[in-house]
Motif scaffolding. Structure first.
Motif, mmCIF file in Angstrom:
data_model
loop_
_atom_site.group_PDB
_atom_site.id
_atom_site.type_symbol
_atom_site.label_atom_id
_atom_site.label_comp_id
_atom_site.label_asym_id
_atom_site.label_seq_id
_atom_site.Cartn_x
_atom_site.Cartn_y
_atom_site.Cartn_z
ATOM 1 N N LEU A 26 -24.331 23.809 10.161
ATOM 2 C CA LEU A 26 -24.607 22.963 9.004
ATOM 3 C C LEU A 26 -24.252 23.641 7.686
ATOM 4 N N SER A 27 -24.621 24.905 7.536
ATOM 5 C CA SER A 27 -24.360 25.592 6.269
ATOM 6 C C SER A 27 -22.870 25.697 5.976
ATOM 7 N N GLY B 283 -26.798 30.869 6.486
ATOM 8 C CA GLY B 283 -27.611 30.805 7.687
ATOM 9 C C GLY B 283 -27.723 29.394 8.227
ATOM 10 N N ASP B 284 -28.197 29.307 9.473
ATOM 11 C CA ASP B 284 -28.404 28.016 10.111
ATOM 12 C C ASP B 284 -29.711 28.045 10.876
ATOM 13 N N LYS C 40 -32.480 29.422 -5.138
ATOM 14 C CA LYS C 40 -31.452 29.957 -6.036
ATOM 15 C C LYS C 40 -31.170 28.988 -7.186
ATOM 16 N N CYS C 41 -31.138 27.705 -6.856
ATOM 17 C CA CYS C 41 -30.893 26.711 -7.908
ATOM 18 C C CYS C 41 -32.061 26.654 -8.886
ATOM 19 N N GLU D 57 -31.739 25.210 3.814
ATOM 20 C CA GLU D 57 -31.653 24.702 2.447
ATOM 21 C C GLU D 57 -32.695 25.323 1.528
ATOM 22 N N ARG D 58 -33.752 25.942 2.065
ATOM 23 C CA ARG D 58 -34.829 26.445 1.210
ATOM 24 C C ARG D 58 -34.361 27.589 0.303
#
Length: 328
Positions: free
Chosen positions: A70-71, A174-175, A186-187, A180-181
């Protein structure tokens, strides 16, 4: 012409759902968008369906690659995205009707923001979503330059839109169940202002075959813990103040939810290794205080008495009782 929205859609063996997903984009009133679909080594007809849609509408672009997870699928789309806003969409989920035009209108009203955050709605697989008029709250702009708030983390990350000029070079890493966490962390560490809108920005399909409803594997369990630790590291190094409830949530994820995942979701044969992995992580927890007296007591015992019965008694059972309304 500038593209307003880049829809990032990783696809793997979703022939049953991808048409409905793309139709929810094509039906939008707002026309300034692109959909970047990444066929991540699908073995069903997903790739062929994507190509069919791309041949009908040039705004739909397809990347075919071997299965990388996914990543990496999202990262492949990020490299070619041209839109002002990044909008992440899972291939079995939907965009709410008219949401793109609503967001465009909201962005015209206020000051420049780095992220947009809306509401989540959901529906069961096999049923049609029941769209209804939301009780729409007015848009508000929240300053997150110095403070991190719990509500921005206790949600699906797909309810956010990210300004590409600010976050476009941040990759997914990572997967696991929650790759997404760290991305969101980071955002958030970089964000200055977030616009909160009172309407639905994402429609989630609840289905048994999805990642979040699958039996947890050892790498998922360890990945969940690693993602929580990474979030702590990223957010702490940002220099921003934690809302106290956010710190409590992250510590709960680490010290209560991870043990519960081991006990309730992980197959028995993997539990010993998972417990050892969790015990080994506890030396780092104390870096991210302050903690309550109970949590310090729990950390002390679990760090010095490394038997699984200890976290079960101190972490799993009290939290279960609390959620049942039997413990205060």
């Amino acid at each position: 012409m500038n593209i307003r929205f880049s829809m990032i859609i990783p696809c793997y063996n979703v022939e049953k759902y991808i048409e409905e997903c793309l139709d929810s984009i094509l039906s939008q009133e707002e026309q300034s968008w692109e959909a970047i679909c990444v066929d991540d080594g699908s073995t069903d007809e997903s790739g062929a369906i994507l190509d069919k849609y791309a041949s009908r509408d040039s705004r739909i672009r397809v990347i075919h690659q071997e299965n990388k997870g996914l990543s990496e699928a999202r990262n492949a789309a990020l490299k070619v995205a041209n839109g002002e806003w990044l909008y992440y969409l899972d291939s079995d989920d939907l965009l709410p009707p008219t949401v793109l035009s609503k967001i465009s209108s909201s962005l015209k009203l206020g000051e420049e923001v780095d992220m947009v955050w809306g509401k989540l709605t959901s529906f069961d697989d096999g049923l049609k979503p029941k769209w209804r008029e939301e009780e729409q709250a007015p848009e508000s702009v929240v300053d997150v330059a110095n403070t991190l708030f719990l509500r921005h983390f206790a949600t699906y990350f797909q309810t956010f839109l990210f300004r590409r000029a600010v976050f476009g070079e941040i990759p997914f890493v990572g997967d696991s169940w929650c790759e997404e966490r760290p991305y969101v962390a980071k955002c958030m560490a970089r964000a200055r202002k977030i616009m909160e809108v009172g309407y639905y920005t994402y429609c989630f399909r609840r289905r048994d075959g999805s990642i979040t409803h699958s039996k947890m594997r050892l790498e998922h369990c360890n990945g969940y813990l690693n993602a929580t630790i990474d979030m702590f590291r990223i957010l702490t190094s940002s220099g921003k103040r934690f809302e106290p409830a956010l710190r409590r949530m992250l510590l709960t994820d680490w010290m209560e939810w991870t043990p519960q995942h081991i006990v309730t979701l992980l197959p028995r044969g993997y539990r010993k290794e998972a417990w050892n992995y969790w015990f080994a992580s506890l030396g780092e927890v104390k870096k991210y205080g302050p903690m309550t007296i109970w949590r310090r007591f729990t950390l002390f015992l679990c760090s010095n008495i490394k038997f699984r019965c200890v976290p079960i008694l101190l972490c799993v059972i009290p939290d279960w009782l609390k959620r049942c309304g039997l413990h205060r």
